[in-house]
Design a protein around this motif. Sequence first.
Motif, PDB file in Angstrom:
ATOM      1  N   LEU A  89       0.859  -1.184   0.000  1.00 29.11           N
ATOM      2  CA  LEU A  89       0.000   0.000   0.000  1.00 29.11           C
ATOM      3  C   LEU A  89       0.893   1.231   0.000  1.00 29.11           C
ATOM      4  N   ASN A  91       0.476   5.141   0.241  1.00 34.15           N
ATOM      5  CA  ASN A  91      -0.459   6.230   0.535  1.00 34.15           C
ATOM      6  C   ASN A  91       0.112   7.540  -0.010  1.00 34.15           C
ATOM      7  N   CYS A 123      -7.257   3.431   4.631  1.00 28.85           N
ATOM      8  CA  CYS A 123      -6.718   2.447   3.687  1.00 28.85           C
ATOM      9  C   CYS A 123      -5.862   1.417   4.399  1.00 28.85           C
ATOM     10  N   ILE A 124      -5.089   1.856   5.370  1.00 30.98           N
ATOM     11  CA  ILE A 124      -4.266   0.918   6.137  1.00 30.98           C
ATOM     12  C   ILE A 124      -5.139  -0.094   6.873  1.00 30.98           C
ATOM     13  N   VAL A 128      -4.432  -4.082   5.908  1.00 33.15           N
ATOM     14  CA  VAL A 128      -3.613  -4.888   6.808  1.00 33.15           C
ATOM     15  C   VAL A 128      -4.131  -6.312   7.009  1.00 33.15           C
ATOM     16  N   ARG A 138       4.010  -4.411   2.768  1.00 30.20           N
ATOM     17  CA  ARG A 138       4.779  -3.171   2.798  1.00 30.20           C
ATOM     18  C   ARG A 138       3.790  -2.001   2.754  1.00 30.20           C
ATOM     19  N   ILE A 139       3.932  -1.087   3.685  1.00 27.55           N
ATOM     20  CA  ILE A 139       3.131   0.136   3.695  1.00 27.55           C
ATOM     21  C   ILE A 139       4.090   1.311   3.624  1.00 27.55           C
ATOM     22  N   ASN A 141       4.114   5.402   3.442  1.00 28.07           N
ATOM     23  CA  ASN A 141       3.342   6.624   3.591  1.00 28.07           C
ATOM     24  C   ASN A 141       4.147   7.806   3.034  1.00 28.07           C
ATOM     25  N   THR A 168       3.279   6.176  11.119  1.00 30.44           N
ATOM     26  CA  THR A 168       4.272   5.268  10.528  1.00 30.44           C
ATOM     27  C   THR A 168       5.090   4.585  11.613  1.00 30.44           C
ATOM     28  N   VAL A 182       6.412  -0.981   7.758  1.00 26.52           N
ATOM     29  CA  VAL A 182       5.807   0.331   7.544  1.00 26.52           C
ATOM     30  C   VAL A 182       6.903   1.392   7.579  1.00 26.52           C
TER      31      VAL A 182
END
Length: 262
Positions: A89, A91, A123-124, A128, A138-139, A141, A168, A182
């Motif tokens: 994701l 963002n 969205c997270i 998740v 993997r996120i 931001n 984060t 993250v």
Amino acid sequence: MNLGLADRVAIITGGSRGIGKACARELLAEGARVVLVSKDPGINAATVRELDALHPGHVLGVPADLEDDAAIAAMTKKVVDRFGRIDILVNSAATVIPQDFFKMDDGHLGSLLEQKFNPAARCIRHAVPHMRARKWGRIINISGLAGRQPHFTVVPAALNNSAMLNLTKALAAELAKDNILVNAVVPYIINTERQDDTMREWAQMTGQTEAEVRQQRVSKLPVGRMGTPEEVSGVVAFMASERSSYVVGTAWYVDGGGSMTL
């Protein structure tokens, strides 16, 4: 360098223009499947057509209002129905522009986090569970330098970006045990359509021309130029990859040396 992104599924909010679009191109070039999420159906569809012509079958466009949790739930379901998973994701969606703090009323102040932070948090929350199911995620931001270098003209950006950095770090500590990493990427003065909007707002607030504002801001950067979306997307691709497997809770600056913080 093989980033290990082949067939990974990435959701990119704000993916139809600017940094988000560059991230989409970068991840597609690495073999990922990419979902472009943006509010404007026309721009979203045009970007999907452009990228799908280069990577047939690897691009999905989902117009969605990220202020609507039900719309995000529906988007998430479309992604899973189409690709079977969510791995990444990014963002990147935001509408934050400079504004004079002393001209902002209570209603405006109260709504600021809807411009960037709240949509990212929603969205997270929806992504998740799908990452946890596979024990990989993997996120990334996309924050901004105002989160660390405040000024009264960038209060909207500063609040959102500071909140993004806080989230984060907090989520990185919680999710790492599930192999969901993250991190944040912090760009500054990147040559995008949104940067053009920022320059116009600065010009109106200061009484300068746009050219004067641009020259003044860029001259303060050690590299002496604006950054490109591709210089941000290369860092995002690394952060989204197998090669970043020991990178947790960081904020990576892509700012041409503009940051004055340690």
